[in-house]
Design a protein around this motif. Structure first.
Motif, PDB file in Angstrom:
ATOM      1  N   ARG A  40       0.729  -0.773  -0.034  1.00 36.64           N
ATOM      2  CA  ARG A  40       0.395  -0.085   0.067  1.00 36.64           C
ATOM      3  C   ARG A  40       1.306   1.568  -0.286  1.00 36.64           C
ATOM      4  O   ARG A  40       2.063   1.239   0.538  1.00 36.64           O
ATOM      5  CB  ARG A  40      -1.349   0.050   1.367  1.00 36.64           C
ATOM      6  N   VAL A  41       0.881   2.243  -0.179  1.00 36.46           N
ATOM      7  CA  VAL A  41       1.489   3.732  -0.517  1.00 36.46           C
ATOM      8  C   VAL A  41       1.141   4.001   0.659  1.00 36.46           C
ATOM      9  O   VAL A  41       0.529   4.097   1.860  1.00 36.46           O
ATOM     10  CB  VAL A  41       0.851   4.599  -1.529  1.00 36.46           C
ATOM     11  N   GLY A  42       2.205   4.825   1.382  1.00 36.50           N
ATOM     12  CA  GLY A  42       1.642   6.387   2.309  1.00 36.50           C
ATOM     13  C   GLY A  42       3.383   6.700   3.141  1.00 36.50           C
ATOM     14  O   GLY A  42       2.744   7.351   3.928  1.00 36.50           O
ATOM     15  N   GLY A  43       4.629   5.396   2.892  1.00 32.73           N
ATOM     16  CA  GLY A  43       5.099   5.768   3.776  1.00 32.73           C
ATOM     17  C   GLY A  43       4.968   5.644   5.600  1.00 32.73           C
ATOM     18  O   GLY A  43       4.329   4.797   5.899  1.00 32.73           O
ATOM     19  N   THR A  44       5.468   6.768   6.313  1.00 33.81           N
ATOM     20  CA  THR A  44       5.124   6.615   7.555  1.00 33.81           C
ATOM     21  C   THR A  44       4.270   6.750   7.448  1.00 33.81           C
ATOM     22  O   THR A  44       3.430   6.399   9.343  1.00 33.81           O
ATOM     23  CB  THR A  44       6.066   8.391   8.355  1.00 33.81           C
ATOM     24  N   TRP A  45       3.059   7.681   6.953  1.00 31.56           N
ATOM     25  CA  TRP A  45       1.543   7.119   7.279  1.00 31.56           C
ATOM     26  C   TRP A  45       0.705   6.071   6.931  1.00 31.56           C
ATOM     27  O   TRP A  45      -0.632   5.572   7.637  1.00 31.56           O
ATOM     28  CB  TRP A  45       0.775   8.175   6.489  1.00 31.56           C
ATOM     29  N   ARG A  46       1.246   5.130   6.346  1.00 30.07           N
ATOM     30  CA  ARG A  46       1.225   3.217   6.372  1.00 30.07           C
ATOM     31  C   ARG A  46       1.746   3.277   7.196  1.00 30.07           C
ATOM     32  O   ARG A  46       0.710   2.515   8.043  1.00 30.07           O
ATOM     33  CB  ARG A  46       1.232   2.996   4.882  1.00 30.07           C
ATOM     34  N   GLU A  47       2.528   3.283   8.107  1.00 29.81           N
ATOM     35  CA  GLU A  47       3.371   2.257   9.209  1.00 29.81           C
ATOM     36  C   GLU A  47       2.756   2.558  10.554  1.00 29.81           C
ATOM     37  O   GLU A  47       2.716   2.208  11.105  1.00 29.81           O
ATOM     38  CB  GLU A  47       4.783   2.598   8.938  1.00 29.81           C
ATOM     39  N   ASN A  48       2.624   4.091  10.826  1.00 30.84           N
ATOM     40  CA  ASN A  48       2.533   4.615  11.661  1.00 30.84           C
ATOM     41  C   ASN A  48       1.046   4.963  12.254  1.00 30.84           C
ATOM     42  O   ASN A  48       0.042   5.107  11.667  1.00 30.84           O
ATOM     43  CB  ASN A  48       3.040   5.941  12.803  1.00 30.84           C
ATOM     44  N   THR A  49       0.138   3.633  12.657  1.00 31.94           N
ATOM     45  CA  THR A  49      -0.725   3.606  13.077  1.00 31.94           C
ATOM     46  C   THR A  49      -1.212   3.681  14.979  1.00 31.94           C
ATOM     47  O   THR A  49      -2.744   3.096  15.053  1.00 31.94           O
ATOM     48  CB  THR A  49      -1.154   2.505  12.486  1.00 31.94           C
ATOM     49  N   TYR A  50      -0.824   4.045  15.037  1.00 26.97           N
ATOM     50  CA  TYR A  50      -1.291   3.956  16.750  1.00 26.97           C
ATOM     51  C   TYR A  50      -2.136   4.586  16.831  1.00 26.97           C
ATOM     52  O   TYR A  50      -2.204   5.621  16.827  1.00 26.97           O
ATOM     53  CB  TYR A  50       0.603   4.372  17.658  1.00 26.97           C
ATOM     54  N   PRO A  51      -2.432   4.960  18.224  1.00 28.54           N
ATOM     55  CA  PRO A  51      -3.377   5.308  18.698  1.00 28.54           C
ATOM     56  C   PRO A  51      -3.276   6.862  18.807  1.00 28.54           C
ATOM     57  O   PRO A  51      -2.746   7.316  19.942  1.00 28.54           O
ATOM     58  CB  PRO A  51      -4.151   4.245  20.180  1.00 28.54           C
ATOM     59  N   GLY A  52      -4.006   8.083  18.088  1.00 27.92           N
ATOM     60  CA  GLY A  52      -3.847   8.844  18.072  1.00 27.92           C
ATOM     61  C   GLY A  52      -3.527   9.207  17.384  1.00 27.92           C
ATOM     62  O   GLY A  52      -3.071  10.974  17.402  1.00 27.92           O
ATOM     63  N   CYS A  53      -2.980   8.485  16.221  1.00 30.41           N
ATOM     64  CA  CYS A  53      -1.575   8.965  15.438  1.00 30.41           C
ATOM     65  C   CYS A  53      -1.671  10.133  14.762  1.00 30.41           C
ATOM     66  O   CYS A  53      -3.158  10.078  13.982  1.00 30.41           O
ATOM     67  CB  CYS A  53      -1.004   7.876  14.943  1.00 30.41           C
ATOM     68  N   GLY A  54      -1.751  11.164  14.649  1.00 27.08           N
ATOM     69  CA  GLY A  54      -1.745  11.822  13.286  1.00 27.08           C
ATOM     70  C   GLY A  54      -0.305  13.176  13.499  1.00 27.08           C
ATOM     71  O   GLY A  54       1.204  12.722  13.668  1.00 27.08           O
ATOM     72  N   CYS A  55      -0.219  14.386  12.619  1.00 24.65           N
ATOM     73  CA  CYS A  55       0.342  15.812  12.401  1.00 24.65           C
ATOM     74  C   CYS A  55       0.558  16.191  13.041  1.00 24.65           C
ATOM     75  O   CYS A  55      -0.857  16.625  13.048  1.00 24.65           O
ATOM     76  CB  CYS A  55       0.571  15.363  11.229  1.00 24.65           C
ATOM     77  N   LEU A 139      12.818   8.767   8.970  1.00 26.37           N
ATOM     78  CA  LEU A 139      12.378   7.959  10.311  1.00 26.37           C
ATOM     79  C   LEU A 139      11.973   6.870   9.976  1.00 26.37           C
ATOM     80  O   LEU A 139      10.243   6.437  10.537  1.00 26.37           O
ATOM     81  CB  LEU A 139      11.600   9.249  10.793  1.00 26.37           C
ATOM     82  N   HIS A 140      12.459   5.476   9.294  1.00 28.01           N
ATOM     83  CA  HIS A 140      11.549   4.495   8.826  1.00 28.01           C
ATOM     84  C   HIS A 140      12.116   3.284   9.850  1.00 28.01           C
ATOM     85  O   HIS A 140      11.434   2.169   9.702  1.00 28.01           O
ATOM     86  CB  HIS A 140      11.541   4.597   7.759  1.00 28.01           C
ATOM     87  N   LYS A 141      13.499   3.976  10.835  1.00 28.95           N
ATOM     88  CA  LYS A 141      13.946   2.262  11.597  1.00 28.95           C
ATOM     89  C   LYS A 141      13.994   2.422  12.790  1.00 28.95           C
ATOM     90  O   LYS A 141      14.829   3.741  13.156  1.00 28.95           O
ATOM     91  CB  LYS A 141      15.795   2.438  11.297  1.00 28.95           C
ATOM     92  N   PRO A 142      13.213   1.412  13.667  1.00 27.76           N
ATOM     93  CA  PRO A 142      12.381   1.938  14.578  1.00 27.76           C
ATOM     94  C   PRO A 142      13.891   1.402  14.983  1.00 27.76           C
ATOM     95  O   PRO A 142      14.669   0.602  14.603  1.00 27.76           O
ATOM     96  CB  PRO A 142      11.113   0.838  14.996  1.00 27.76           C
ATOM     97  N   SER A 143      14.034   2.494  16.497  1.00 25.71           N
ATOM     98  CA  SER A 143      15.161   2.287  17.620  1.00 25.71           C
ATOM     99  C   SER A 143      14.702   1.829  18.956  1.00 25.71           C
ATOM    100  O   SER A 143      13.770   2.310  19.271  1.00 25.71           O
ATOM    101  CB  SER A 143      15.889   3.722  17.817  1.00 25.71           C
ATOM    102  N   ILE A 144      15.112   0.809  19.404  1.00 23.13           N
ATOM    103  CA  ILE A 144      14.779  -0.192  20.614  1.00 23.13           C
ATOM    104  C   ILE A 144      16.019  -0.068  21.349  1.00 23.13           C
ATOM    105  O   ILE A 144      16.740  -1.186  20.923  1.00 23.13           O
ATOM    106  CB  ILE A 144      14.029  -1.028  20.594  1.00 23.13           C
ATOM    107  N   THR A 157       5.731  -7.022  23.642  1.00 22.32           N
ATOM    108  CA  THR A 157       6.202  -5.689  23.407  1.00 22.32           C
ATOM    109  C   THR A 157       6.117  -5.280  21.893  1.00 22.32           C
ATOM    110  O   THR A 157       6.119  -5.908  21.381  1.00 22.32           O
ATOM    111  CB  THR A 157       7.954  -5.603  23.763  1.00 22.32           C
ATOM    112  N   PHE A 158       5.446  -3.554  21.692  1.00 18.86           N
ATOM    113  CA  PHE A 158       6.131  -3.608  20.354  1.00 18.86           C
ATOM    114  C   PHE A 158       6.812  -1.674  20.313  1.00 18.86           C
ATOM    115  O   PHE A 158       6.527  -1.079  21.630  1.00 18.86           O
ATOM    116  CB  PHE A 158       5.183  -3.802  19.717  1.00 18.86           C
ATOM    117  N   HIS A 159       6.720  -1.091  19.061  1.00 17.38           N
ATOM    118  CA  HIS A 159       7.143  -0.115  18.890  1.00 17.38           C
ATOM    119  C   HIS A 159       5.895   0.292  18.734  1.00 17.38           C
ATOM    120  O   HIS A 159       5.390   0.330  17.806  1.00 17.38           O
ATOM    121  CB  HIS A 159       8.702  -0.110  17.487  1.00 17.38           C
ATOM    122  N   SER A 160       6.136   2.093  18.507  1.00 22.01           N
ATOM    123  CA  SER A 160       4.993   3.224  18.648  1.00 22.01           C
ATOM    124  C   SER A 160       4.893   2.556  16.988  1.00 22.01           C
ATOM    125  O   SER A 160       3.652   3.083  16.624  1.00 22.01           O
ATOM    126  CB  SER A 160       5.133   4.190  18.796  1.00 22.01           C
TER     127      SER A 160
END
Ligand code: N01
Length: 495
Positions: A40-55, A139-144, A157-160
């Motif tokens: 699917r298209v969208g980049g960061t806006w496809r990847e980040n789906t955490y609750p309350g996610c917005g700009c 900002l596409h490689k999550p850091s844990i 456990t998971f990353h935002s």
């Protein structure tokens, strides 16, 4: 498996890759393909789906200038609306035919004899292209972080940025590590359902109020019916934002903004102890300024605790802090940000003379105007080093870069060139100037650590000025900055 040759190969379908595709399509001079690792298209806006996610950049500024979004419902858009806008742009510009989904690029190799890039995907498909434009997003490689005993924790456990929606947080004890731009958005949402939330804060961040509201029916009608109204709104907000940059470059001017942030803290947090724990000790802007009106109130709920003692390690059932306390948790959520300096250096990108990007950037990421790197002919980056700053609309920067790259291709065509490469000296001088200007900026001298700076303390992210100054600088490529040549010309010299 091999596909046919393309003039231009674009990587990524976030704002950057899609903008590049649109500008190429408009130029009508190149056949191009867009490779996307996901379905699917969208980049960061496809990847980040955490609750309350917005700009946290106002919605009116967060669309392409050439494709204003008349459907924004709020002053600050949420992730589903942004993704919907991106998908509508793809349909409007008929880009789907150019996109190859499920195509994660794993290797780029420059063929010097032919001035071509050979690009391989994880699925085994090979592409050949004269020009590569990489827009993988900064900002596409999550850091844990590797906390001691992390693997002993038995719960999920998971990353935002990789939110596990199969984990129901209702009635759970949740530990959140990190208090950056992502966490301030999801903590208020998960606190509504969790039994208890512990928020582990290493450093407090400055927060400004979020002046969010629905865009009224009247405003929407005006956007629809009166040409230029949305543009005027956008312009007004835009210039207000631009004035912030003066402060970023001259930190003394940040006092007004700091008092606005202190004002929010005083208004929303009455407990002096909690207020002290939430008061940063660095100049506002040094870390990205957060925007939220519901984060501080959430921290004062009886079922939410702010934990400021450092993390000593994980146990099977929770997190132990350096004061010896164990904070029980059913689930741990990492809001710990992204790996910035390694965003390209993990990739196999091999340019002229066998030079790998890892070697070229062993002392840190460096590019010319954030888009070109010496040693890597016919290869352009989008949102590369030092092309974006804090808190402005990255879409504006992306448009400037896409237009610039199209101009570079026109410059090549005008000279019948098959190769374009930025001159190493130009790149060096440019970076010397950029870093000299950044010295006094709030990012470098504001007294904090942030992802703008690499491990050596050098600022690899920010452009030292306003977005408009970047835009102007990107208006057209300087001929003297680039070496242009063609395979045919070079052949007689081949040894
Ligand atoms: O990540 P961050 P983010 N132990 O790096 C903490 C963009 N964005 O995902 O401040 C304990 O800001 C770290 O602590 P400290 C935006 O550009 C945009 O929130 O380093 N804590 C910090 O609190 C943003 O800047 C939007 O001391 C540790 C947090 O984790 C960027 O993404 C929305 C730790 C990381 O904060 C990243 O934001 C969201 C450790 N070992 C994000 N390591 C928009 O709305 C890290 N932390 C456009």
């Amino acid at each position: 498996m091999s596909e046919r040759f393309h003039d231009v190969l674009i990587v990524g379908t976030g704002f950057a890759g899609l903008c590049m595709a649109i500008k190429l399509k408009e130029s009508g001079r190149h056949n191009f393909v867009v490779l996307e690792k996901a379905d699917r298209v969208g980049g960061t806006w496809r990847e980040n789906t955490y609750p309350g996610c917005g700009c946290d950049v106002m919605s009116l500024m967060y669309s392409f200038s050439f494709a204003p979004n008349r459907k924004w419902t709020r002053m600050y858009a949420r992730q589903p609306e942004i993704l919907d806008y991106i998908e509508r742009v793809v349909a409007e510009y008929d880009l789907a035919q150019h996109i190859r989904f499920g195509s994660e690029v794993i290797a780029y190799d420059f063929d010097e004899a032919a001035d071509l890039w050979h690009v391989r995907t994880r699925g085994g498909t090979s592409y050949t292209a004269r020009i590569v434009v990489a827009g993988p997003g900064p900002l596409h490689k999550p850091s844990i972080p590797t906390f001691p005993g992390r693997e002993t924790f038995t719960g999920p456990t998971f990353h935002s940025a990789e939110w596990d929606h199969s984990v129901d947080l209702t009635g759970k004890r949740v530990a959140v590590i990190g208090t950056g731009a992502s966490a301030v958005q999801f903590v208020p949402e998960i606190a509504k359902h969790a039994a208890h939330v512990d928020v582990f804060q290493r450093t407090p961040h400055w927060i400004l109020p979020k002046l969010d509201r629905a865009i009224s029916r009247r405003e929407k009608q005006a956007f629809d019916r009166v040409p230029g109204v949305q543009r005027a709104y956008r312009g007004a907000i835009y210039w207000a934002h631009e004035s912030l940059i003066l402060g970023f470059m001259h930190p003394k001017l940040m006092r007004g903004l700091e008092s606005a942030a202190r004002g929010l803290l005083h208004k929303q947090v009455c407990d002096p102890e909690l207020r002290a724990a939430l008061t940063p000790d660095y100049t506002i802007g040094c870390k990205r300024i957060l925007v939220s009106s519901n984060y501080y109130p959430t921290l004062q709920r009886s079922d939410v605790d702010l934990v400021t003692a450092g993390i000593a390690g994980f146990t099977e059932t929770g997190i132990r802090t350096v004061d010896g306390e164990v904070h029980d948790a059913d689930v741990v959520v990492y809001g710990t940000g992204f790996e910035i300096s390694e965003r390209f250096t993990h990739e196999h990108i091999v340019g002229r003379g066998g030079l790998s990007i890892t070697t070229a950037w062993r002392d840190g990421m460096e590019a010319y105007l954030g888009v070109a790197v010496a040693g890597f002919p016919n290869f352009f980056l989008m949102m590369g080093p030092n092309s974006g700053g804090g808190n402005q609309s990255i879409v504006f920067v992306i448009e400037a870069q896409a237009r610039y790259i199209v101009e570079c291709l026109a410059m090549m065509a005008a000279q019948d060139a098959t190769r374009i490469e930025v001159r190493a000296g130009m790149q060096r001088d440019f970076n010397r100037q950029v870093h000299a200007k950044l010295e006094g900026s709030v990012w470098n001298s504001g007294g904090c650590e942030s992802w703008y700076l690499d491990e050596t303390g050098r600022n690899r992210a920010a452009w030292p000025g306003s977005s408009v100054s970047y835009w102007r600088r990107m208006r057209s490529p300087e001929r003297r900055a680039y070496e242009l040549s063609s395979v045919d010309e070079r052949e007689p010299d081949t040894e």
